[in-house]
Design an enzyme around this catalytic site. Sequence first.
Site, PDB file in Angstrom:
ATOM      1  N   HIS A 120      19.170 -22.106 -33.567  1.00 52.65           N
ATOM      2  CA  HIS A 120      20.311 -22.670 -32.831  1.00 52.65           C
ATOM      3  C   HIS A 120      21.568 -21.828 -32.971  1.00 52.65           C
ATOM      4  O   HIS A 120      22.392 -21.786 -32.054  1.00 52.65           O
ATOM      5  CB  HIS A 120      20.517 -24.141 -33.183  1.00 52.65           C
ATOM      6  CG  HIS A 120      19.497 -25.005 -32.514  1.00 52.65           C
ATOM      7  ND1 HIS A 120      18.404 -25.507 -33.158  1.00 52.65           N
ATOM      8  CD2 HIS A 120      19.374 -25.378 -31.220  1.00 52.65           C
ATOM      9  CE1 HIS A 120      17.659 -26.174 -32.297  1.00 52.65           C
ATOM     10  NE2 HIS A 120      18.227 -26.116 -31.112  1.00 52.65           N
ATOM     11  N   ARG A 124      23.247 -29.850 -24.388  1.00 53.49           N
ATOM     12  CA  ARG A 124      22.758 -30.336 -25.702  1.00 53.49           C
ATOM     13  C   ARG A 124      23.842 -31.214 -26.341  1.00 53.49           C
ATOM     14  O   ARG A 124      24.722 -30.707 -27.021  1.00 53.49           O
ATOM     15  CB  ARG A 124      22.480 -29.143 -26.623  1.00 53.49           C
ATOM     16  CG  ARG A 124      21.290 -28.279 -26.234  1.00 53.49           C
ATOM     17  CD  ARG A 124      21.141 -27.140 -27.245  1.00 53.49           C
ATOM     18  NE  ARG A 124      19.863 -26.488 -27.175  1.00 53.49           N
ATOM     19  CZ  ARG A 124      19.604 -25.378 -26.487  1.00 53.49           C
ATOM     20  NH1 ARG A 124      20.551 -24.788 -25.785  1.00 53.49           N
ATOM     21  NH2 ARG A 124      18.401 -24.844 -26.499  1.00 53.49           N
ATOM     22  N   ARG A 173      21.093 -33.958 -22.181  1.00 53.15           N
ATOM     23  CA  ARG A 173      19.954 -34.315 -23.031  1.00 53.15           C
ATOM     24  C   ARG A 173      20.458 -35.295 -24.078  1.00 53.15           C
ATOM     25  O   ARG A 173      21.477 -35.040 -24.725  1.00 53.15           O
ATOM     26  CB  ARG A 173      19.397 -33.060 -23.702  1.00 53.15           C
ATOM     27  CG  ARG A 173      18.328 -33.412 -24.713  1.00 53.15           C
ATOM     28  CD  ARG A 173      17.626 -32.209 -25.230  1.00 53.15           C
ATOM     29  NE  ARG A 173      18.415 -31.536 -26.248  1.00 53.15           N
ATOM     30  CZ  ARG A 173      18.038 -30.421 -26.839  1.00 53.15           C
ATOM     31  NH1 ARG A 173      16.911 -29.837 -26.479  1.00 53.15           N
ATOM     32  NH2 ARG A 173      18.767 -29.855 -27.764  1.00 53.15           N
ATOM     33  N   GLU A 180       8.081 -30.453 -24.944  1.00 49.90           N
ATOM     34  CA  GLU A 180       8.258 -29.540 -26.072  1.00 49.90           C
ATOM     35  C   GLU A 180       7.114 -29.678 -27.070  1.00 49.90           C
ATOM     36  O   GLU A 180       7.038 -28.924 -28.038  1.00 49.90           O
ATOM     37  CB  GLU A 180       9.557 -29.872 -26.811  1.00 49.90           C
ATOM     38  CG  GLU A 180      10.769 -29.871 -25.915  1.00 49.90           C
ATOM     39  CD  GLU A 180      12.028 -30.267 -26.666  1.00 49.90           C
ATOM     40  OE1 GLU A 180      12.733 -29.374 -27.143  1.00 49.90           O
ATOM     41  OE2 GLU A 180      12.311 -31.473 -26.761  1.00 49.90           O
ATOM     42  N   ASN A 220      11.243 -23.365 -26.638  1.00 50.77           N
ATOM     43  CA  ASN A 220      11.547 -22.973 -28.022  1.00 50.77           C
ATOM     44  C   ASN A 220      10.696 -23.795 -28.985  1.00 50.77           C
ATOM     45  O   ASN A 220      10.123 -23.273 -29.940  1.00 50.77           O
ATOM     46  CB  ASN A 220      13.024 -23.215 -28.343  1.00 50.77           C
ATOM     47  CG  ASN A 220      13.942 -22.536 -27.358  1.00 50.77           C
ATOM     48  OD1 ASN A 220      13.537 -21.585 -26.709  1.00 50.77           O
ATOM     49  ND2 ASN A 220      15.159 -23.023 -27.236  1.00 50.77           N
ATOM     50  N   ASP A 221      10.624 -25.088 -28.696  1.00 53.06           N
ATOM     51  CA  ASP A 221       9.796 -25.952 -29.540  1.00 53.06           C
ATOM     52  C   ASP A 221       8.342 -25.921 -29.108  1.00 53.06           C
ATOM     53  O   ASP A 221       7.448 -25.958 -29.950  1.00 53.06           O
ATOM     54  CB  ASP A 221      10.330 -27.386 -29.497  1.00 53.06           C
ATOM     55  CG  ASP A 221      11.531 -27.544 -30.421  1.00 53.06           C
ATOM     56  OD1 ASP A 221      11.459 -27.029 -31.554  1.00 53.06           O
ATOM     57  OD2 ASP A 221      12.528 -28.156 -30.019  1.00 53.06           O
ATOM     58  N   ARG A 261       9.945 -21.833 -35.774  1.00 51.28           N
ATOM     59  CA  ARG A 261      10.772 -20.930 -34.949  1.00 51.28           C
ATOM     60  C   ARG A 261      11.866 -20.240 -35.749  1.00 51.28           C
ATOM     61  O   ARG A 261      12.483 -19.296 -35.270  1.00 51.28           O
ATOM     62  CB  ARG A 261      11.356 -21.683 -33.740  1.00 51.28           C
ATOM     63  CG  ARG A 261      12.346 -22.755 -34.110  1.00 51.28           C
ATOM     64  CD  ARG A 261      12.585 -23.715 -32.950  1.00 51.28           C
ATOM     65  NE  ARG A 261      13.865 -23.485 -32.317  1.00 51.28           N
ATOM     66  CZ  ARG A 261      14.429 -24.306 -31.426  1.00 51.28           C
ATOM     67  NH1 ARG A 261      13.783 -25.405 -31.041  1.00 51.28           N
ATOM     68  NH2 ARG A 261      15.585 -24.048 -30.899  1.00 51.28           N
ATOM     69  N   CYS A 308      14.128 -24.898 -19.733  1.00 53.84           N
ATOM     70  CA  CYS A 308      15.432 -24.633 -20.316  1.00 53.84           C
ATOM     71  C   CYS A 308      15.336 -23.942 -21.671  1.00 53.84           C
ATOM     72  O   CYS A 308      16.341 -23.676 -22.303  1.00 53.84           O
ATOM     73  CB  CYS A 308      16.245 -25.923 -20.430  1.00 53.84           C
ATOM     74  SG  CYS A 308      15.430 -27.148 -21.466  1.00 53.84           S
TER      75      CYS A 308
END
Length: 572
Positions: free
Chosen positions: A172, A279, A314, A413, A436-437, A447, A484
């Site tokens: 992040h 986010r 989100r 995800e 990403n997840d 990650r 995304c």
Amino acid sequence: MLKEDFDEPEEEFVQTEEEVEHEIERLRLALEVTYREILKLQKQMEETAGAEEAEIFETHLLIIQDTTIFDHVTRQVRDRKMRVDAPFYSYMQRQIQALRGKSDPYLRERFLDIKDVTQRVMRHLRGELLETPMFDHPVIIVAHDLTPSDTVQLDRRMVLAFAVETGSPVSHAAIIARSLGVPAVVRLTGISEQLHSGDPVLLDGDRGVLTAFPSAEALSDLQARQVRAKERRQETDIARDKPAILKNGERVTVGCNAEFLDEVPMIQACGAEEVGLFRTEFLFLARPDAEEGWQERAYREVMDGVAPRRVIFRTLDLGGDKVASGMDAAAEPNPFLGWRGLRLSLGRPEMFRAQLRALLRAGAGRRLGLMFPMVTTVEEVVEARKRVDACLAELSQEGVPPPTELKVGAMIEVPGAALVAAQLAQHVDFFSLGTNDLIQYTLAVDRLNERVADLYQPTHPAVLQLIHRVIQAGNAAGIPVGMCGEMASDFRLVPLLLGLGLRDFSVATAQVARLKQLIRLCDPAACAALAERVLQMDSASEVLTVTLEVAQEQFGRSAQVAAGSSRLMWQD
Ligand code: PEP
Ligand code: MG
């Protein structure tokens, strides 16, 4: 409170007068930053617990202002040509020992204050972050790690760039850096040991390089590249408001991701057609006690600021690495497999209700998008939608008009969610692929863990098959499927993603214009043929090789596709 005691630093020596002065400047800076940090803590304490409680910091401030510390240590540094760490530490230890021997209990207790101040200064000398660092001049942050909550607290006007030892391009801290257009380099093992506060460094985010004590030649080389980059940006910018249309005339949506209110001007200027992912947890991490009214104002500010573009908010994705103070999620053995995202929101009904009400109030009379993170089961989505409906009903009773259009989506995800995408599609208005997840859970690769970074493979056939399956399920149910996650902004993979049927991308604002430019170069028939080929392949490297070849063919001379980097080298 500081968690660690410091071992006595070894005595280190320097050679030149210039280095001696540099050491003294480091001490001055560390004392100054510590002073401001304590002042800030005092103020926070005053606001939360009252003036009396805040008084405990008075002694800390007096200690740090004691000029004998600076005078004594700088004398040692000058006389013995030393680095400041050891003389500072041993001087402070002597003060601590002297107080420990006092019979007066008040004075005896003061040793704890000196110890606390010593530890704070030592951490600043070592270049480690502490509490909320504040700067009065632009800096490059070099740290062992930056957690998402460290990152939200940084004074972003002053932070020119980040360099961290750990992490990954999808951590992040890196995602936020990209969102804010702040250059960042990750995985610089040992860097915080090698550098000291105040050392001059040059950071090149494009190449992932940090140069300590840069030469005049390195500086002028960078300046020349900056000029070329600016020219290229201007070229790209000319086309940023044109739609992303494929060679056959088909239209692709390019949106952007965002986390902070101060990104609004960048969103307006970047050419994004919508905010495909906002986010919300980053607003929350900066203000975990935010009640409904504050949240409503924040969401409305984003919506009004970027109108007429739609914003897809989100709902809170707390847990995993995004842990707010006071949350017990940090105590979990496997936070990424634990109470995070939608699971946590459903388990904290009041928190979730306050957020949904705030979003729906902010979206009253406007177009609003909502999506849930970390969806795993159909039941969760059904329950979350019920909560949305309940809030809508409450608000209608209170006379608040509904949004003119409300779309509720699920982030995909988790591999399990991807496998039941056809069933999930019956309960939502859209999907958004959070790669990403999705990659970390599909391949069982953390990650953030650099030890297994080689196994974090976006082109692994399992990942591609899941993406393909979700897009097909979305198409069959007639609902849009976006992406995304950061995979959408690895430009080299654009033809592959288009070939898999993706027609909706959401990327950092800084990448929108280039992505649109590249999409315009793509022939969907060639992209589809590529996807058909790679879906039969066995390995991530095999897929990557042909994907890069096709990307190079599609982009022609506009961009050079490089194997070792997810970035394209632009032709100068
Ligand atoms: C993702 O997982 O791809 C995503 C967009 O969410 P985050 O990076 O915030 O986990
Ligand atoms: Mg995610």
